[in-house]
Design a protein around this motif. Structure first.
Motif, short mmCIF file in Angstrom:
data_model
loop_
_atom_site.label_atom_id
_atom_site.label_comp_id
_atom_site.label_asym_id
_atom_site.label_seq_id
_atom_site.Cartn_x
_atom_site.Cartn_y
_atom_site.Cartn_z
N ALA A 40 53.74 36.99 65.66
CA ALA A 40 52.83 36.58 64.60
C ALA A 40 53.24 37.13 63.24
CB ALA A 40 51.40 37.01 64.92
N GLY A 41 54.01 38.22 63.24
CA GLY A 41 54.46 38.80 61.98
C GLY A 41 53.98 40.22 61.74
N LYS A 42 53.68 40.96 62.82
CA LYS A 42 53.18 42.34 62.66
C LYS A 42 54.18 43.22 61.91
CE LYS A 42 52.64 43.19 67.07
NZ LYS A 42 53.03 41.90 67.62
N THR A 43 55.45 43.14 62.30
CA THR A 43 56.44 44.00 61.65
C THR A 43 56.62 43.61 60.19
OG1 THR A 43 57.59 44.30 63.76
CG2 THR A 43 58.80 44.88 61.77
N THR A 44 56.68 42.32 59.92
CA THR A 44 56.86 41.84 58.55
C THR A 44 55.72 42.30 57.65
OG1 THR A 44 57.98 39.89 59.43
CG2 THR A 44 57.28 39.79 57.15
N VAL A 45 54.50 42.13 58.12
CA VAL A 45 53.34 42.56 57.32
C VAL A 45 53.30 44.09 57.22
CG1 VAL A 45 50.82 42.60 57.23
CG2 VAL A 45 52.00 40.49 57.83
N SER A 46 53.67 44.79 58.30
CA SER A 46 53.71 46.25 58.25
C SER A 46 54.66 46.74 57.17
CB SER A 46 54.13 46.82 59.61
OG SER A 46 53.18 46.55 60.60
N LEU A 47 55.85 46.12 57.09
CA LEU A 47 56.81 46.51 56.07
C LEU A 47 56.27 46.26 54.67
CD1 LEU A 47 60.13 45.11 57.61
CD2 LEU A 47 59.29 47.45 57.68
N ALA A 48 55.67 45.10 54.47
CA ALA A 48 55.13 44.77 53.15
C ALA A 48 54.01 45.74 52.76
CB ALA A 48 54.62 43.33 53.14
N LEU A 49 53.16 46.08 53.72
CA LEU A 49 52.05 46.98 53.43
C LEU A 49 52.55 48.40 53.18
CD1 LEU A 49 49.05 47.32 53.08
CD2 LEU A 49 48.83 47.56 55.57
N LEU A 50 53.54 48.84 53.94
CA LEU A 50 54.14 50.16 53.69
C LEU A 50 54.67 50.26 52.27
CD1 LEU A 50 56.07 50.79 57.04
CD2 LEU A 50 54.24 52.23 56.11
N LEU A 51 55.37 49.22 51.82
CA LEU A 51 55.91 49.22 50.47
C LEU A 51 54.81 49.28 49.42
CD1 LEU A 51 58.65 46.48 50.95
CD2 LEU A 51 59.03 48.95 50.75
N ALA A 52 53.75 48.52 49.63
CA ALA A 52 52.65 48.49 48.66
C ALA A 52 51.95 49.85 48.60
CB ALA A 52 51.66 47.39 49.03
N LEU A 53 51.76 50.47 49.74
CA LEU A 53 51.10 51.77 49.78
C LEU A 53 51.96 52.85 49.14
CD1 LEU A 53 49.67 51.51 53.39
CD2 LEU A 53 48.30 51.58 51.30
N ARG A 54 53.28 52.79 49.37
CA ARG A 54 54.17 53.77 48.76
C ARG A 54 54.22 53.59 47.24
NH1 ARG A 54 59.93 54.55 51.33
NH2 ARG A 54 59.82 56.44 50.03
N GLU A 55 54.16 52.33 46.77
CA GLU A 55 54.13 52.10 45.33
C GLU A 55 52.87 52.69 44.69
OE1 GLU A 55 54.67 48.02 44.41
OE2 GLU A 55 56.85 48.11 44.59
N ARG A 56 51.81 52.81 45.49
CA ARG A 56 50.58 53.44 45.02
C ARG A 56 50.74 54.97 44.96
NH1 ARG A 56 45.07 52.05 44.75
NH2 ARG A 56 45.89 49.99 44.28
#
Length: 461
Positions: free
Chosen positions: A12-28
């Motif tokens: 479904a895209g768990k890894t893809t979304v996990s990567l995107a969310l990790l990047l967004a959280l780190r940018e915060r």
């Protein structure tokens, strides 16, 4: 704070979304610790690239509740938020109800809110009853929102958001349908991040996320019970363990390597692809990987193969390492000689062997005494003929597997050492015996000294 990403099904895209969310959280500016549910060696390499922190595996089949909580606390030290990527579908596990070895089990034990990742391609209003059903299915598993993957357009995202709001669930974020966001795959799953970098910059640009809402939901987590530390108090070095670490062999649980270090192992990496000699060591560890992809190069490194074949200490080889220790490896119509420490020739098959394993030792080996029971997992396409000296019998069945002669243990089962610490302790005790019983060769005055080996450590160079 903690948040778990799950899905209705694999792909479904768990890894893809996990990567995107990790990047967004780190940018915060947040320090985010990733975890992966289940016995997975591949997805964590991508999570590490995006987070800058080593992921840990959380598995309710391997560990009981206290052990899993202890590992979670161990991994999350110093982090602002823990992001846990699930495995398969939310309620898929070892048993049909998903009580054991499932993402739902980990969510319940960690009391973590769950965000459902839905492949929304070709879907509009139907996302609402799908998400509602997962939210209401099992008490104790708290689905709090949805991430949509493969969304067609901004308008499509708006339709999904409105449909979810009707059942009281927010659309937390979405990714568009774009081949540039796909992660490369091969027969065992995703390609290792070290071979093909995940498309982090493309994910960063494409991701649309309500980060304030995500953080608010991640903060709704109750405190976890106090449990004993995951690792014992660190002991002084007592045996050097050389472990294979390169593009052909890289499948290790980091918590297992850390356990060995805590028990007194000095871990030294070496490359069966590149090195012509072994580092000085008292024991060898050959993990899983992709020897079939590098068969020609592994076979051509005759000096290293001979060094392993002549190595006098304990040797433990798992899955890809087992194939490497065999007499040879068939890839298509090509045959490539390997180390030859265990009987038989490995051949690739079209269908995989996979699943959790609980095995009983049929005879003494470097990690077990006859009758010991250990837990592990198999996932491989290779086959080897039955050994005249099998290592394991499957608990609850008659199947036997692997090879041991007491000094060498080779098997397709990836053992989870933290679930049976006596196995790690025995491995180092046998290696320590190799130190005490060192037979000096020409020019050698004694066993290789500890503390002065090649730099390395748990998780590879």
């Amino acid at each position: 704070m903690r948040l778990l990403l799950a899905a209705p099904h694999s792909g479904a895209g768990k890894t893809t979304v996990s990567l995107a969310l990790l990047l967004a959280l780190r940018e915060r500016g947040l320090r985010v610790q990733p975890f992966k549910v289940g016995p997975d060696y591949l997805d964590p390499t991508h999570l590490e690239k995006a987070s800058g922190r080593r992921p840990y595996n959380l598995d309710g089949f391997f560990l009981d509740e206290k052990g899993l909580l202890a590992l979670f606390r161990h991994g999350a030290r110093g982090a602002d938020l823990a992001l846990i990527e699930g495995v398969m579908g939310l309620f898929d596990g070892k048993d049909p109800r998903g009580e054991v070895g499932s993402t739902a089990q980990v969510a319940r034990l960690l009391r973590a809110p769950v965000a459902l990742v839905v492949d929304a391609r070709g879907m509009a209003g139907s996302i609402a009853p799908l998400a509602q059903g997962f939210r209401d299915f099992r008490p104790g598993v708290r689905v709090v929102g949805v991430f949509a993957n493969r969304v067609g357009s901004e308008r499509h995202a708006g339709i999904l958001k409105e449909a979810l709001e009707a059942v009281g669930l927010p659309l937390l974020g979405w990714l568009p349908e774009d081949p540039a966001l796909a992660l490369p795959e091969r027969h065992l799953g995703l390609v290792l991040a070290g071979e093909a970098a995940p498309p982090l910059e493309a994910l960063r640009r494409a991701f649309r996320v309500d980060l304030e809402r995500v953080l608010a939901l991640a903060a709704t987590t109750p405190p976890l019970p106090e449990v004993p530390p995951f690792l014992p108090e660190r002991r002084p070095p007592r045996a050097r363990v050389a472990y294979a670490w390169d593009r052909a062999f890289a499948f290790y649980y980091p918590e297992a390597l850390e356990l060995l270090e805590a028990l007194g192992a000095e871990l030294v990496p070496f490359s069966p692809l590149e090195d012509e000699a072994l580092p000085k060591a008292h024991a060898l560890l050959l993990g899983g990987g992709y020897p079939e992809l590098f068969a020609e190069r592994l076979s051509a490194n005759v000096a290293l193969r001979e060094a392993i074949r002549r190595f006098p200490g304990p040797v433990v080889a798992e899955c890809g390492g087992y194939m490497y220790l065999a007499r040879g490896l068939w890839v298509g119509e090509g045959f490539f000689p390997m180390v030859g420490l265990v009987p038989g020739e490995a051949r690739m098959a079209e269908r995989p062997v996979l699943g959790y394993r609980e095995v009983e030792a049929l005879r003494d080996s470097p990690v077990a005494r006859k009758g010991d029971r250990l837990k592990g997992h198999e996932f491989h396409y290779a086959r080897l003929p039955s050994s005249p000296s099998p290592a394991w019998r499957r608990v609850g069945g008659e199947e036997v597997e692997g090879f041991t002669d007491g000094r060498v243990l080779a098997s397709f089962v990836h053992l989870y050492l933290p679930a049976f610490r006596g196995a790690a302790e025995r491995f180092l005790s046998v290696a320590e015996g190799a130190v005490r019983g060192w037979d000096p060769g020409p020019g050698e005055k004694g066993p290789p000294p500890l503390g002065g080996g090649k730099e390395g450590g748990a998780g590879g160079p």
